[in-house]
Design an enzyme around this catalytic site. Structure first.
Site, PDB file in Angstrom:
ATOM      1  N   GLU A  80     -54.988 -28.618  20.496  1.00 53.00           N
ATOM      2  CA  GLU A  80     -55.893 -28.130  21.528  1.00 53.00           C
ATOM      3  C   GLU A  80     -57.086 -29.069  21.709  1.00 53.00           C
ATOM      4  O   GLU A  80     -57.550 -29.296  22.835  1.00 53.00           O
ATOM      5  CB  GLU A  80     -56.409 -26.735  21.186  1.00 53.00           C
ATOM      6  CG  GLU A  80     -55.341 -25.656  21.146  1.00 53.00           C
ATOM      7  CD  GLU A  80     -54.754 -25.462  19.756  1.00 53.00           C
ATOM      8  OE1 GLU A  80     -54.279 -24.355  19.469  1.00 53.00           O
ATOM      9  OE2 GLU A  80     -54.757 -26.422  18.959  1.00 53.00           O
ATOM     10  N   ARG A  84     -57.984 -31.325  25.038  1.00 50.40           N
ATOM     11  CA  ARG A  84     -59.288 -31.201  25.679  1.00 50.40           C
ATOM     12  C   ARG A  84     -59.988 -32.557  25.769  1.00 50.40           C
ATOM     13  O   ARG A  84     -60.578 -32.904  26.794  1.00 50.40           O
ATOM     14  CB  ARG A  84     -60.134 -30.193  24.903  1.00 50.40           C
ATOM     15  CG  ARG A  84     -61.523 -29.952  25.471  1.00 50.40           C
ATOM     16  CD  ARG A  84     -62.564 -30.655  24.624  1.00 50.40           C
ATOM     17  NE  ARG A  84     -63.916 -30.498  25.140  1.00 50.40           N
ATOM     18  CZ  ARG A  84     -64.983 -31.012  24.565  1.00 50.40           C
ATOM     19  NH1 ARG A  84     -64.866 -31.703  23.431  1.00 50.40           N
ATOM     20  NH2 ARG A  84     -66.162 -30.863  25.089  1.00 50.40           N
ATOM     21  N   CYS A 133     -55.278 -21.579  15.960  1.00 50.33           N
ATOM     22  CA  CYS A 133     -54.486 -22.781  15.943  1.00 50.33           C
ATOM     23  C   CYS A 133     -53.706 -22.797  14.660  1.00 50.33           C
ATOM     24  O   CYS A 133     -54.223 -22.433  13.620  1.00 50.33           O
ATOM     25  CB  CYS A 133     -55.373 -24.020  16.021  1.00 50.33           C
ATOM     26  SG  CYS A 133     -56.611 -24.076  14.738  1.00 50.33           S
ATOM     27  N   CYS A 292     -59.703 -23.778  16.082  1.00 49.77           N
ATOM     28  CA  CYS A 292     -59.507 -23.888  17.527  1.00 49.77           C
ATOM     29  C   CYS A 292     -59.808 -22.568  18.223  1.00 49.77           C
ATOM     30  O   CYS A 292     -60.239 -22.562  19.380  1.00 49.77           O
ATOM     31  CB  CYS A 292     -58.075 -24.340  17.833  1.00 49.77           C
ATOM     32  SG  CYS A 292     -57.774 -26.070  17.448  1.00 49.77           S
ATOM     33  N   ARG A 298     -66.050 -20.841  22.264  1.00 54.73           N
ATOM     34  CA  ARG A 298     -67.248 -21.596  22.678  1.00 54.73           C
ATOM     35  C   ARG A 298     -67.071 -22.189  24.064  1.00 54.73           C
ATOM     36  O   ARG A 298     -67.975 -22.099  24.910  1.00 54.73           O
ATOM     37  CB  ARG A 298     -67.526 -22.688  21.644  1.00 54.73           C
ATOM     38  CG  ARG A 298     -68.615 -23.656  22.046  1.00 54.73           C
ATOM     39  CD  ARG A 298     -68.908 -24.657  20.956  1.00 54.73           C
ATOM     40  NE  ARG A 298     -69.664 -25.796  21.456  1.00 54.73           N
ATOM     41  CZ  ARG A 298     -70.293 -26.687  20.697  1.00 54.73           C
ATOM     42  NH1 ARG A 298     -70.244 -26.570  19.382  1.00 54.73           N
ATOM     43  NH2 ARG A 298     -70.956 -27.689  21.222  1.00 54.73           N
ATOM     44  N   LYS A 428     -65.576 -40.158  19.481  1.00 52.89           N
ATOM     45  CA  LYS A 428     -66.865 -39.978  20.148  1.00 52.89           C
ATOM     46  C   LYS A 428     -67.397 -41.277  20.752  1.00 52.89           C
ATOM     47  O   LYS A 428     -67.921 -41.305  21.862  1.00 52.89           O
ATOM     48  CB  LYS A 428     -67.896 -39.422  19.152  1.00 52.89           C
ATOM     49  CG  LYS A 428     -67.717 -37.966  18.775  1.00 52.89           C
ATOM     50  CD  LYS A 428     -68.870 -37.518  17.877  1.00 52.89           C
ATOM     51  CE  LYS A 428     -68.802 -36.032  17.559  1.00 52.89           C
ATOM     52  NZ  LYS A 428     -67.693 -35.708  16.667  1.00 52.89           N
ATOM     53  N   LYS A 463     -76.846 -36.391  24.667  1.00 52.82           N
ATOM     54  CA  LYS A 463     -76.434 -34.994  24.533  1.00 52.82           C
ATOM     55  C   LYS A 463     -77.637 -34.059  24.642  1.00 52.82           C
ATOM     56  O   LYS A 463     -77.589 -33.028  25.329  1.00 52.82           O
ATOM     57  CB  LYS A 463     -75.711 -34.778  23.195  1.00 52.82           C
ATOM     58  CG  LYS A 463     -74.277 -35.295  23.158  1.00 52.82           C
ATOM     59  CD  LYS A 463     -73.682 -35.166  21.782  1.00 52.82           C
ATOM     60  CE  LYS A 463     -73.482 -33.729  21.361  1.00 52.82           C
ATOM     61  NZ  LYS A 463     -72.336 -33.084  22.048  1.00 52.82           N
TER      62      LYS A 463
END
Length: 495
Positions: A80, A84, A133, A292, A298, A428, A463
């Site tokens: 998952e 994403r 998950c 997950c 979230r 990232k 962020k």
């Protein structure tokens, strides 16, 4: 109208079209699959167009010690999460086209300067081949991780091991089976070996007590009917809730986060606490990756676009529909895990809301599910284990395929670790660099207000500058997830 089987088949067909690299070995390795689909509804029409824009497979996470302050390691490789993150690459590409004055079939300008929103009739769907998950089997009694996997069992279902009162006692009551976890270090030759789950085989001529107790003759796992499948003519007994019918629950290997309720570890349905945050199990060392189920909950408030892309979007992006493949399933449990825990969150900033997705299940099973792998297993193939590789495919023009293992590109040698050659396109650092390319391609006059500060340098800076997203996250944490672990800032200061 969304047809769950059509969604599943579309995802499975996309997977079948991928190259062999990184796929499980038939009959010996299993994995999980997830995908993000773009749904387009045409005006004055009941039909929908469905397109897979991102697909991922994987079951692994790295431990805390393996995390990198440079942002160049992929921490969570569950399907998952892979799907994403691949979708983030797709969204970034489409925004790049939009800001470069090229037509985007996905985005259109919004009212506020520098902001974009989805084209009319466009939405997103998440498919996952198993309730979020499932992870690699840690003990005989632990098969999956996350609140959505703590599913009541009917009489027709089997538990991977008989009820136990503690995790430590499982190894003492396993009828002679000794299950252990083995961590394989990078080989001397420099190639990274994929982690394997080691299980001692039963002695020759010895009958496995769990084999006869947990598997029907055809070894097919039955799938309980969900609440939405009950019909007016059903008997009163068939309308009983899961709580009334349950004698046991499917267990999860994920651990409750510190500071909150712990699992009671009582026999049967009293084994787990439900509705709590959990961290995914690691291979010997704890991870910092939330399950997950928790991440999906979230995303149901903050959106799946993340903090960086929120700079460009007027509204968060949500999964309007979640489809699960054939596996043990409960509509009640899925709704509890993905929706109910956040249903009372309020005072969210403009552009954010609590999304309650349509939950559907398909009757089609993934060909490399753990159940199908057991059915196809042949003598001499060795023990069954989760596949160590993770596959990402997304609908982007440049390098759509990314195969990883242990947080790095699949097949890299120790010599190139720490260099761009070893990095996954989903880590990232790579996603941040793609975002910075988007910012650079945006005309200065069209930059969102939140990106106009001259003090934005690091990943952390960008962020935190996404103020609406951070305010929404603050409300979610305060009202629903106060025990959600805070990110270590020192791991987010790369640029």
């Amino acid at each position: 109208m969304i047809n769950a089987d059509e969604v599943a088949e579309l995802c499975y067909e996309r997977f079948r079209q991928l190259p062999r690299r990184g796929k499980p070995e038939p009959g010996r390795e299993w994995s999980l699959l997830a995908a993000v689909l773009r749904i387009t509804r045409r005006p004055n029409s009941d039909s929908v167009e469905m397109e897979v824009v991102s697909l991922g497979t994987g079951t692994k996470c790295i431990g805390k010690a393996a995390m990198s302050a440079a942002g160049d390691v992929l921490n969570d490789s569950h399907a998952e999460v892979i799907a994403r993150r691949g979708c983030i690459r797709y969204l970034t590409q489409e925004l790049h086209r939009a800001v470069s004055s090229r037509y985007s079939s996905l985005f259109r300008p919004a009212d506020r300067r520098g902001k974009w929103r989805l084209q009319p009739g466009v939405s997103f769907l998440l498919f996952t081949s198993h309730t979020p998950c499932e992870s690699s089997m840690l003990l005989l009694c632990l098969t999956s991780c996350g609140d959505a996997s703590i599913i009541p069992m009917r009489d027709s279902q089997s538990q991977p091991c008989p009820p136990v009162t503690s995790v430590s006692s499982c190894g003492e009551t396993d009828g002679g089976r000794n299950l252990k976890r083995k961590v394989e270090e990078p080989g001397e030759g420099g190639n990274l070996k994929l982690p394997r789950l080691a299980e001692e085989e039963t002695k020759e001529g010895e009958t496995d007590p769990f084999e006869s107790r947990t598997k029907s003759p055809d070894r097919v796992v039955s799938v309980p009917a969900s609440a939405s499948e009950l019909k007016p003519g059903d008997s009163v007994d068939s309308r009983q809730s899961d709580a009334e019918l349950v004698g046991d629950v499917h267990r999860t290997g994920a651990k409750c986060v510190p500071g909150g309720p712990a699992d009671p570890l009582l026999p049967g349905e009293g084994y787990h606490s439900t509705g709590v945050l959990r961290v995914k199990p690691g291979r010997g060392e704890p991870t910092l990756s939330l399950s997950c189920s928790d991440k999906l909950a979230r995303w149901g408030v903050l959106g799946f676009q993340g903090a960086l892309l929120s700079h460009y979007l007027e509204e968060a992006l949500y999964f309007d529909t979640v489809v699960v493949g054939k596996c043990p399933y409960s509509q009640e449990v899925m709704h509890r895990a993905l929706v109910m825990r956040c249903s009372r969150v309020s005072e969210l900033p403009a552009g954010f809301s609590v999304c309650s997705p349509l939950l559907l299940q398909s009757s089609l099973e993934f060909q490399f599910s753990q159940n199908q792998t057991e059915l196809q297993h042949q003598g001499g193939q060795g023990r069954i284990s989760p596949c160590g590789a993770a596959i990402s495919w997304c609908n982007v023009a440049d390098q759509p395929l990314d195969v990883t293992a242990n947080g790095y590109k699949h097949g890299v040698t120790k010599k190139v670790l720490g260099t761009p050659k070893a990095r996954s396109l989903l880590c990232k650092l790579e996603l941040f660099h793609s975002f910075l390319s988007l910012v650079a391609a945006t005309d200065p006059s069209a930059l969102p207000d939140s990106l106009r500060s001259g003090e934005l340098h690091t990943y952390w800076d960008h962020k935190q500058a996404s103020q609406s997203y951070q305010r929404a996250w603050q409300q979610l944490r305060l009202q629903a997830f106060p025990l959600w672990p805070c990110s270590d800032r020192n791991l987010l200061l790369f640029r």
